[in-house]
Write a protein that holds these residues in place. Structure first.
Motif, PDB file in Angstrom:
ATOM      1  N   ARG A   2       0.855  -1.186   0.000  1.00 41.42           N
ATOM      2  CA  ARG A   2       0.000   0.000   0.000  1.00 41.42           C
ATOM      3  C   ARG A   2       0.891   1.237   0.000  1.00 41.42           C
ATOM      4  O   ARG A   2       1.768   1.382   0.866  1.00 41.42           O
ATOM      5  CB  ARG A   2      -0.913   0.025   1.224  1.00 41.42           C
ATOM      6  N   ARG A   4       0.077   5.053   0.111  1.00 44.80           N
ATOM      7  CA  ARG A   4      -1.101   5.885   0.321  1.00 44.80           C
ATOM      8  C   ARG A   4      -0.731   7.362   0.263  1.00 44.80           C
ATOM      9  O   ARG A   4       0.061   7.851   1.069  1.00 44.80           O
ATOM     10  CB  ARG A   4      -1.743   5.532   1.666  1.00 44.80           C
ATOM     11  N   GLY A  34       0.385  -0.313  -6.025  1.00 47.19           N
ATOM     12  CA  GLY A  34      -0.094  -0.018  -4.680  1.00 47.19           C
ATOM     13  C   GLY A  34      -0.613   1.379  -4.429  1.00 47.19           C
ATOM     14  O   GLY A  34      -0.998   1.708  -3.300  1.00 47.19           O
ATOM     15  N   GLU A  36      -2.755   4.456  -3.703  1.00 41.49           N
ATOM     16  CA  GLU A  36      -4.089   4.724  -3.191  1.00 41.49           C
ATOM     17  C   GLU A  36      -4.198   6.211  -2.852  1.00 41.49           C
ATOM     18  O   GLU A  36      -3.198   6.857  -2.554  1.00 41.49           O
ATOM     19  CB  GLU A  36      -4.378   3.941  -1.904  1.00 41.49           C
ATOM     20  N   ALA A  38      -5.286   8.216   0.042  1.00 41.19           N
ATOM     21  CA  ALA A  38      -5.620   8.026   1.457  1.00 41.19           C
ATOM     22  C   ALA A  38      -6.587   9.086   1.939  1.00 41.19           C
ATOM     23  O   ALA A  38      -7.446   8.820   2.791  1.00 41.19           O
ATOM     24  CB  ALA A  38      -4.347   8.060   2.297  1.00 41.19           C
ATOM     25  N   LYS A 176       3.840   2.592   9.738  1.00 44.94           N
ATOM     26  CA  LYS A 176       2.709   2.741   8.809  1.00 44.94           C
ATOM     27  C   LYS A 176       1.799   3.894   9.193  1.00 44.94           C
ATOM     28  O   LYS A 176       0.947   4.303   8.391  1.00 44.94           O
ATOM     29  CB  LYS A 176       1.900   1.437   8.754  1.00 44.94           C
ATOM     30  N   GLU A 264       4.029   3.859   4.665  1.00 47.66           N
ATOM     31  CA  GLU A 264       3.026   3.771   3.595  1.00 47.66           C
ATOM     32  C   GLU A 264       2.201   5.042   3.434  1.00 47.66           C
ATOM     33  O   GLU A 264       1.356   5.122   2.553  1.00 47.66           O
ATOM     34  CB  GLU A 264       2.077   2.589   3.834  1.00 47.66           C
TER      35      GLU A 264
END
Length: 312
Positions: A2, A4, A34, A36, A38, A176, A264
């Motif tokens: 991920r 983000r 990966g 995204e 967020a 994270k 991440e």
């Protein structure tokens, strides 16, 4: 995996970010592994609790509802930049800021905080909001960042001066949950950064008070405080300029160093940046290098079709 990204300005760059979210959903082949969204962060101006960047303008309640609905329906939280560090208790009752929290109080959205009194107020009155500890706190030492991670925050934004201090980053717990500002335009180890945040906070309060009293009269910053407030000389740096700074985190470093270490969460700054700079920054960080030109062309085409292709 991920990776983000927190994107700037859900209000002023509403169309750009919405179209980008649609592009990420419908053309994942353009993007690195990966990727995204967020959150999209910002405020609905005028906003007395806003900090970090001065933001003018005026948005109405219907627009707020539309922005909240469109992003939340796509599973994307809004993060309010309520990071004014000069707030007093009297400011907690601000009707407009409380209205924003009420409108978005559905358990999905988030708040970035820097003021202890505002943080306590939100925790008590709006407990559904996840709280992020702001970079405005200037957590630029190992001890300060470690102490912040021991508190009850959903995410903690590290000071950008720690970006490439891997001896410190390696030792951090909850990697994270640490957010790294990848494209900071400010000068590394800037000695005036905290004072600048204070100046911006005072300016935001003055602007909002002015709007309430004189809604049809432009706010003159120089008349507000000509001897104290000084604009940041680095705020107009482009994505190409910031690549030369030692605090810069490249997309290659994200995937090859930071993500394997356990990080991440990555913030792209740019609430007051031009649309052109935002587009270029999104392509730089999230598109596959070999497909950047095609991805950029695709996004610009979407913007042109929607009437959002205005480079301001």
């Amino acid at each position: 995996m991920r990776v983000r990204f927190h994107l700037p300005d859900f209000s002023g760059s509403f169309k750009l970010n919405l179209l980008f979210a649609e592009m990420l959903k419908n053309r994942p082949d353009f993007f690195r592994e990966g990727v995204e969204i967020a959150s999209v962060y910002g405020v609905f101006p005028p906003c007395l609790w806003n900090g970090g960047r001065s933001q003018g303008g005026n948005t109405d309640k219907n627009y707020m509802k539309t922005v909240i609905r469109e992003f939340n329906n796509r599973g994307i939280p809004l993060r309010f930049t309520f990071t004014n560090i000069m707030l007093e208790k009297k400011h907690l009752s601000d009707e407009r800021c409380n209205m924003m929290l009420h409108l978005a109080n559905n358990g999905m959205n988030e708040v970035i905080v820097a003021s202890p009194i505002l943080e306590d107020y939100i925790r008590k009155e709006f407990p559904q909001y996840k709280l992020t500890s702001s970079t405005c706190k200037r957590l630029n030492s190992k001890e300060a960042l470690m102490a912040e991670l021991e508190k009850d925050y959903h995410v903690v934004v590290a000071d950008y001066d720690l970006n490439n201090k891997f001896d410190i980053l390696e030792d951090m717990p909850r990697k994270k949950d640490i957010e790294l500002l990848v494209n900071a335009c400010c000068q590394p180890e800037c000695q005036g950064r905290l004072q600048h945040y204070k100046d911006i906070s005072q300016q935001q309060i003055a602007f909002c008070n002015h709007i309430k009293k004189y809604p049809n009269v432009p706010f003159d910053l120089e008349k507000y405080d000509p001897n104290h407030f000084s604009a940041c000389p680095y705020s107009k740096r482009s994505i190409f300029d910031i690549k030369e700074l030692k605090t810069h985190i490249s997309p290659e470093a994200i995937w090859e160093k930071y993500v394997p270490m356990g990080f991440e969460q990555f913030k792209i700054e740019g609430r007051t940046a031009s649309t052109l700079n935002k587009v270029e920054t999104y392509m730089y960080y999230m598109a596959k290098p070999e497909l950047r030109e095609e991805a950029r062309y695709f996004l610009l085409g979407m913007m042109e079709d929607s009437g959002a292709l205005i480079f301001t």
